[in-house]
Design a protein around this motif. Sequence first.
Motif, PDB file in Angstrom:
ATOM      1  N   ASP A 107       6.006  -7.598  -7.175  1.00  0.00           N
ATOM      2  CA  ASP A 107       4.762  -7.454  -7.938  1.00  0.00           C
ATOM      3  C   ASP A 107       5.088  -7.346  -9.426  1.00  0.00           C
ATOM      4  O   ASP A 107       5.126  -8.342 -10.135  1.00  0.00           O
ATOM      5  N   GLY A 110       9.543  -4.199 -10.945  1.00  0.00           N
ATOM      6  CA  GLY A 110      10.218  -2.937 -11.262  1.00  0.00           C
ATOM      7  C   GLY A 110      11.226  -2.503 -10.198  1.00  0.00           C
ATOM      8  O   GLY A 110      12.311  -2.022 -10.530  1.00  0.00           O
ATOM      9  N   PHE A 156      -4.451  -6.945  -3.872  1.00  0.00           N
ATOM     10  CA  PHE A 156      -3.808  -5.854  -3.144  1.00  0.00           C
ATOM     11  C   PHE A 156      -3.897  -6.095  -1.638  1.00  0.00           C
ATOM     12  O   PHE A 156      -4.973  -6.284  -1.093  1.00  0.00           O
TER      13      PHE A 156
HETATM   14  P1  5GP Z   1       7.141  -3.951  -7.945  1.00  0.00           P
HETATM   15  O1  5GP Z   1       8.191  -2.903  -8.124  1.00  0.00           O
HETATM   16  O2  5GP Z   1       7.636  -5.371  -7.891  1.00  0.00           O
HETATM   17  O3  5GP Z   1       5.981  -3.768  -8.891  1.00  0.00           O
HETATM   18  O4  5GP Z   1       6.393  -3.672  -6.612  1.00  0.00           O
HETATM   19  C1  5GP Z   1       7.045  -3.587  -5.471  1.00  0.00           C
HETATM   20  C2  5GP Z   1       6.492  -2.461  -4.640  1.00  0.00           C
HETATM   21  O5  5GP Z   1       5.158  -2.099  -4.951  1.00  0.00           O
HETATM   22  C3  5GP Z   1       6.470  -2.963  -3.235  1.00  0.00           C
HETATM   23  O6  5GP Z   1       7.684  -2.644  -2.592  1.00  0.00           O
HETATM   24  C4  5GP Z   1       5.293  -2.250  -2.644  1.00  0.00           C
HETATM   25  O7  5GP Z   1       5.720  -1.023  -2.113  1.00  0.00           O
HETATM   26  C5  5GP Z   1       4.369  -1.993  -3.785  1.00  0.00           C
HETATM   27  N1  5GP Z   1       3.306  -3.028  -3.852  1.00  0.00           N
HETATM   28  C6  5GP Z   1       3.188  -4.019  -4.753  1.00  0.00           C
HETATM   29  N2  5GP Z   1       2.095  -4.780  -4.524  1.00  0.00           N
HETATM   30  C7  5GP Z   1       1.499  -4.257  -3.422  1.00  0.00           C
HETATM   31  C8  5GP Z   1       0.330  -4.619  -2.665  1.00  0.00           C
HETATM   32  O8  5GP Z   1      -0.404  -5.577  -2.913  1.00  0.00           O
HETATM   33  N3  5GP Z   1       0.061  -3.838  -1.599  1.00  0.00           N
HETATM   34  C9  5GP Z   1       0.823  -2.764  -1.250  1.00  0.00           C
HETATM   35  N4  5GP Z   1       0.449  -2.087  -0.168  1.00  0.00           N
HETATM   36  N5  5GP Z   1       1.937  -2.406  -1.924  1.00  0.00           N
HETATM   37  C10 5GP Z   1       2.268  -3.148  -3.011  1.00  0.00           C
END
Ligand code: 5GP
Length: 194
Positions: A107, A110, A156
């Motif tokens: 997403d 991070g 989401f």
């Molecule tokens: P990043 O660190 O890339 O922003 O996000 C990764 C983490 O955020 C994922 O491992 C997940 O736990 C959470 N996350 C990101 N997008 C979503 C989403 O659309 N739904 C849910 N349930 N978790 C998300």
Amino acid sequence: MQADIARVLISQDRIARRVKELAAQITADYAKRDSHGSGITIVPVMTGALVFCGDLMRQMPIAMKIGLILVSSYPGASVKAQDTQVLSQRLGDLRGRTVLLIDDILDSGGTIKRVVPILKDLGAATVRTCVLLRKDREAAKSVAVDYVGFDIADEFVVGYGLDFNDYYRNLPDIVTLTAEAMEQAAGSESRSSP
Ligand code: 5GP
Ligand code: MG
């Protein structure tokens, strides 16, 4: 739970087919590039990657250890990424190993940016990354990952390991939730859901 689902984005059948393809690809790449006998250490980012990793690893007939890392980025009932925090880890000895980092969704990027250096600092010889889902947003696209299951719209989603306020991880499909369901889950006992 069924009534909470707004739309099925990716059905369990499609997920199963794609997981099988990914496993075949990762296994073939491993055989080509790193087959020096000691296998890989697979590292699911907990808790979201638990279900995906469980399915993926059982389709990979290679020597394998499991390392765990527990990360929080969407605490409780939030739908926006906060700062990635490593809550705990049990990674084993990674020195000289081929590591495959597994996450449910890319997403903001991070998590990957935070965790890959930790694995390298622990002496991993190679770190490859695999995410089941990648959101259609600049931040996600700008982080290099080795394997992606599905590219999805920037919305989401829950199910197949992904949660909202720690619920819905056990849904077999990847879905979006109704506004009412999200309000209700957000209102229930709020706790951190890594
Ligand atoms: P990043 O660190 O890339 O922003 O996000 C990764 C983490 O955020 C994922 O491992 C997940 O736990 C959470 N996350 C990101 N997008 C979503 C989403 O659309 N739904 C849910 N349930 N978790 C998300
Ligand atoms: Mg996660």
